[in-house]
Design a protein around this motif. Structure first.
Motif, short mmCIF file in Angstrom:
data_model
loop_
_atom_site.label_atom_id
_atom_site.label_comp_id
_atom_site.label_asym_id
_atom_site.label_seq_id
_atom_site.Cartn_x
_atom_site.Cartn_y
_atom_site.Cartn_z
N ASP A 115 0.82 -1.07 0.02
CA ASP A 115 -0.05 -0.04 0.04
C ASP A 115 0.78 1.49 0.03
O ASP A 115 0.36 2.35 -0.10
CB ASP A 115 -0.99 0.02 1.30
CG ASP A 115 -0.02 0.05 2.55
OD1 ASP A 115 1.14 -0.34 2.58
OD2 ASP A 115 -0.66 0.54 3.69
N ALA A 119 -1.14 6.18 -1.79
CA ALA A 119 -1.57 7.79 -1.25
C ALA A 119 -0.90 8.59 -2.56
O ALA A 119 -1.38 10.02 -2.43
CB ALA A 119 -0.93 8.17 -0.02
N GLU A 142 -9.78 -1.58 4.14
CA GLU A 142 -10.72 -0.34 4.82
C GLU A 142 -9.74 0.47 5.43
O GLU A 142 -9.89 1.84 5.44
CB GLU A 142 -11.74 -0.87 5.43
CG GLU A 142 -12.93 -1.37 4.54
CD GLU A 142 -14.11 -2.10 5.40
OE1 GLU A 142 -14.21 -2.10 6.64
OE2 GLU A 142 -15.09 -2.11 4.70
N ARG A 143 -8.89 -0.07 6.29
CA ARG A 143 -7.66 0.96 7.04
C ARG A 143 -7.02 1.63 6.46
O ARG A 143 -6.67 3.05 6.31
CB ARG A 143 -7.06 0.01 7.92
CG ARG A 143 -6.35 0.79 9.14
CD ARG A 143 -5.74 -0.43 10.17
NE ARG A 143 -6.79 -1.34 10.74
CZ ARG A 143 -6.33 -2.38 10.99
NH1 ARG A 143 -4.95 -2.70 11.31
NH2 ARG A 143 -7.19 -3.53 11.42
N VAL A 144 -6.53 1.29 5.21
CA VAL A 144 -5.68 1.94 4.38
C VAL A 144 -6.59 2.79 3.44
O VAL A 144 -6.09 3.82 3.24
CB VAL A 144 -5.22 0.63 3.05
CG1 VAL A 144 -4.53 1.48 1.72
CG2 VAL A 144 -4.33 -0.19 3.68
N GLU A 146 -8.92 4.50 4.28
CA GLU A 146 -9.31 5.61 5.45
C GLU A 146 -8.19 6.78 5.08
O GLU A 146 -8.56 7.98 5.22
CB GLU A 146 -9.53 5.24 6.82
CG GLU A 146 -10.61 4.49 7.12
CD GLU A 146 -10.71 4.09 8.68
OE1 GLU A 146 -9.62 4.22 9.20
OE2 GLU A 146 -11.82 3.28 8.78
N ARG A 147 -7.01 6.30 4.69
CA ARG A 147 -5.93 7.27 4.57
C ARG A 147 -5.85 7.81 3.17
O ARG A 147 -5.08 8.63 2.88
CB ARG A 147 -4.51 6.68 4.93
CG ARG A 147 -4.72 6.08 6.35
CD ARG A 147 -3.17 5.66 6.76
NE ARG A 147 -2.48 4.76 5.74
CZ ARG A 147 -2.50 3.31 5.86
NH1 ARG A 147 -3.21 3.09 6.97
NH2 ARG A 147 -1.96 2.71 4.81
N LEU A 148 -6.46 7.29 2.21
CA LEU A 148 -6.63 7.73 0.96
C LEU A 148 -7.51 9.17 0.61
O LEU A 148 -8.20 9.39 1.47
CB LEU A 148 -6.79 6.71 -0.10
CG LEU A 148 -5.81 5.40 0.06
CD1 LEU A 148 -6.26 4.24 -0.80
CD2 LEU A 148 -4.43 5.80 -0.07
N THR A 149 -7.40 9.75 -0.55
CA THR A 149 -8.29 10.76 -1.00
C THR A 149 -9.44 10.46 -1.28
O THR A 149 -9.71 9.38 -1.23
CB THR A 149 -7.53 11.48 -2.02
OG1 THR A 149 -7.54 10.91 -3.20
CG2 THR A 149 -5.95 11.84 -1.76
N TRP A 152 -10.42 7.94 -4.20
CA TRP A 152 -10.64 6.31 -4.22
C TRP A 152 -11.70 5.65 -3.83
O TRP A 152 -12.40 6.28 -2.87
CB TRP A 152 -9.36 5.68 -3.04
CG TRP A 152 -9.18 4.35 -3.22
CD1 TRP A 152 -10.01 3.50 -2.83
CD2 TRP A 152 -8.11 3.71 -3.63
NE1 TRP A 152 -9.42 2.14 -2.78
CE2 TRP A 152 -8.47 2.17 -3.37
CE3 TRP A 152 -7.01 3.92 -4.42
CZ2 TRP A 152 -7.46 1.46 -3.86
CZ3 TRP A 152 -6.06 3.06 -4.66
CH2 TRP A 152 -6.32 1.78 -4.23
#
Length: 200
Positions: A115, A119, A142-144, A146-149, A152
């Protein structure tokens, strides 16, 4: 136009690639499928990811130059989609990414996440994974995400595995999975890529 790269154990004419291409074609996509060089050599061992990225870039560039699509979408199945996503993260010009069964981690190794580059992707992304995908544990993905713009978009296919196969006990069929993929992809292109894309 969707430049669709195959997965590690597949090729451009394997059952999953042909079925996905047919469903997406019916939904209005022009599809470009190709074999990575290692498959053309008759090998089943993928080349280094840098080589795969270069091959996706070469096919995409040729498709853009010769076919002049209005919108150019990169992606593909599993490893092919991963290579395309890494290429987009490097800034290769495209209008979006369509990732079919993104391999977030190797099977049985959820601690080895793929991952780090996600970003850096600046174009719209539609990622479709099954809820039974052994290479993409839902809670980790889903955790990943959450950190994306907001570009996505994650779509979970209930009961599907890494090949988008569903058990008969689910009450659904593989064809229904393909139809869901095609419908979601078509809606995404018309509502998101056409609005936010434009780097081609």
């Amino acid at each position: 136009m969707f430049v669709c790269a195959h997965g590690a154990g597949g090729h451009k004419d394997d059952r999953g690639m042909v079925a996905a291409a047919a469903a997406l074609g019916d939904a209005g996509f022009d599809i470009v499928r190709f074999n990575f060089a290692y498959r053309e050599r008759g090998s089943k061992r993928p080349d280094p990811i840098a080589d795969l990225k270069a091959e996706v870039a070469a096919v995409a560039s040729r498709a853009r130059d010769e076919l002049k699509p209005r919108k150019l979408i990169l992606g593909g199945r599993s490893m092919g989609g991963r290579a395309a996503s890494m290429l987009a993260a490097d800034g290769f010009p495209c209008d979006g990414l369509l990732l079919l069964a993104y391999p977030l981690h190797p099977a049985g190794k959820p601690d080895e996440l793929r991952d780090a580059h996600l970003a850096q992707i600046k174009v719209p992304v539609l990622c479709l994974n099954g809820t039974r995908d052994a290479l993409c544990r839902r809670d980790l993905m889903e955790r990943v995400v959450e950190r994306l713009t907001g570009r996505w978009m994650m779509r979970w296919l209930e009961g599907a595995d890494h090949s988008f196969h569903v058990l008969k006990s689910s009450g659904r069929s593989d064809d229904e999975m393909l139809n869901e993929i095609a419908e979601a992809s078509s809606t995404w292109v018309s509502s998101t890529v056409v609005t936010l894309g434009g780097s081609t």
